[in-house]
Design a protein around this motif. Sequence first.
Motif, mmCIF file in Angstrom:
data_model
loop_
_atom_site.group_PDB
_atom_site.id
_atom_site.type_symbol
_atom_site.label_atom_id
_atom_site.label_comp_id
_atom_site.label_asym_id
_atom_site.label_seq_id
_atom_site.Cartn_x
_atom_site.Cartn_y
_atom_site.Cartn_z
ATOM 1 N N PHE A 1 25.981 22.321 31.061
ATOM 2 C CA PHE A 1 26.449 21.146 30.342
ATOM 3 C C PHE A 1 27.644 21.426 29.427
ATOM 4 N N GLN A 2 27.993 22.715 29.244
ATOM 5 C CA GLN A 2 29.143 23.080 28.407
ATOM 6 C C GLN A 2 29.006 22.511 26.998
ATOM 7 N N THR A 3 27.781 22.530 26.478
ATOM 8 C CA THR A 3 27.565 22.007 25.129
ATOM 9 C C THR A 3 27.136 23.124 24.188
ATOM 10 N N GLY A 4 27.520 22.997 22.947
ATOM 11 C CA GLY A 4 27.067 23.901 21.908
ATOM 12 C C GLY A 4 25.873 23.274 21.212
ATOM 13 N N GLN A 5 24.779 23.976 21.173
ATOM 14 C CA GLN A 5 23.576 23.421 20.548
ATOM 15 C C GLN A 5 23.622 23.620 19.040
ATOM 16 N N GLN A 6 23.103 22.629 18.336
ATOM 17 C CA GLN A 6 23.067 22.683 16.873
ATOM 18 C C GLN A 6 21.737 22.139 16.386
ATOM 19 N N ALA A 7 21.258 22.697 15.293
ATOM 20 C CA ALA A 7 20.030 22.189 14.682
ATOM 21 C C ALA A 7 20.359 20.904 13.920
ATOM 22 N N SER A 8 19.404 19.995 13.886
ATOM 23 C CA SER A 8 19.595 18.755 13.126
ATOM 24 C C SER A 8 19.530 19.068 11.640
ATOM 25 N N GLY A 9 20.375 18.405 10.886
ATOM 26 C CA GLY A 9 20.386 18.587 9.437
ATOM 27 C C GLY A 9 20.269 17.241 8.750
ATOM 28 N N PRO A 10 20.336 17.218 7.468
ATOM 29 C CA PRO A 10 20.236 15.949 6.746
ATOM 30 C C PRO A 10 21.326 14.967 7.214
ATOM 31 N N GLY A 11 20.890 13.832 7.693
ATOM 32 C CA GLY A 11 21.835 12.808 8.125
ATOM 33 C C GLY A 11 22.395 13.023 9.527
ATOM 34 N N TYR A 12 21.996 14.100 10.229
ATOM 35 C CA TYR A 12 22.520 14.380 11.567
ATOM 36 C C TYR A 12 21.370 14.573 12.547
ATOM 37 N N VAL A 13 21.571 14.069 13.773
ATOM 38 C CA VAL A 13 20.643 14.315 14.864
ATOM 39 C C VAL A 13 21.483 14.729 16.058
ATOM 40 N N TYR A 14 21.158 15.860 16.660
ATOM 41 C CA TYR A 14 21.908 16.365 17.806
ATOM 42 C C TYR A 14 21.070 16.233 19.070
ATOM 43 N N ASP A 15 21.726 15.866 20.163
ATOM 44 C CA ASP A 15 21.088 15.847 21.468
ATOM 45 C C ASP A 15 21.502 17.146 22.149
ATOM 46 N N ASN A 16 20.624 18.129 22.131
ATOM 47 C CA ASN A 16 20.940 19.448 22.655
ATOM 48 C C ASN A 16 20.646 19.512 24.153
ATOM 49 N N PHE A 17 21.680 19.301 24.958
ATOM 50 C CA PHE A 17 21.518 19.380 26.403
ATOM 51 C C PHE A 17 21.258 20.825 26.799
ATOM 52 N N ILE A 18 20.295 21.031 27.671
ATOM 53 C CA ILE A 18 19.859 22.372 28.040
ATOM 54 C C ILE A 18 20.280 22.649 29.478
ATOM 55 N N ASP A 19 21.006 23.753 29.682
ATOM 56 C CA ASP A 19 21.452 24.128 31.021
ATOM 57 C C ASP A 19 20.250 24.401 31.916
ATOM 58 N N ARG A 20 20.442 24.229 33.224
ATOM 59 C CA ARG A 20 19.361 24.469 34.162
ATOM 60 C C ARG A 20 19.938 24.883 35.511
ATOM 61 N N TRP A 21 19.133 25.554 36.294
ATOM 62 C CA TRP A 21 19.550 25.908 37.646
ATOM 63 C C TRP A 21 18.328 26.053 38.550
#
Length: 188
Positions: free
Chosen positions: A19-39
């Motif tokens: 997915f070419q995404t950088g994962q980030q933890a959610s913090g105050p006021g932020y929610v991240y959709d962490n796409f996870i690579d698969r094969w």
Amino acid sequence: IPAGKWFFRPVVSTYVHDFQTGQQASGPGYVYDNFIDRWDVSGGLDLGYEAFAKTKLVVGYRYGHQEQGKRLGVASPYSSDYQRFLLGIEGAPAAWLKLAVLAGPDVRDWRTSPPATFKEDEVLWFVDASITLLPTKADTVTLKATRFEQPAFTSQSVYEDIKYDLAWRHKFTDQFTAGAGFALHRRL
């Protein structure tokens, strides 16, 4: 590989989704959709026999592995090895009918125990089927069904990807064809 009325078909398949995404933890006021690579990678053999004119009965086997990447450095419990035992029919048993059907149970061996709410010993079904009807020389009706288990991409889980397609095409001339279709896509 043809051998008289028999054929042997080695099969290799792979699917990689980065997915070419950088994962980030959610913090105050932020929610991240962490796409996870698969094969997924699999291999096997189909053995077919021409039991009827222009129609072959098929027995197949696949061994494969599905891997779901890490979320915030934590490995997924949903990576698995699988075996598929398949039966099918291929060919044109009638001038108005074409078949390419392969289906069977999908048996999983999970690398680690998934969460308790997950049915680890459930037998799933793999389906890759296409039936084409030719009611007239100008019309083609195609029915397709696919069903398989795969790792999810927005959370550490798996789902059955189920899709049904119905398509109709009418050939008016060699240069002009019209068609219509309908697809139903379910994820369980």
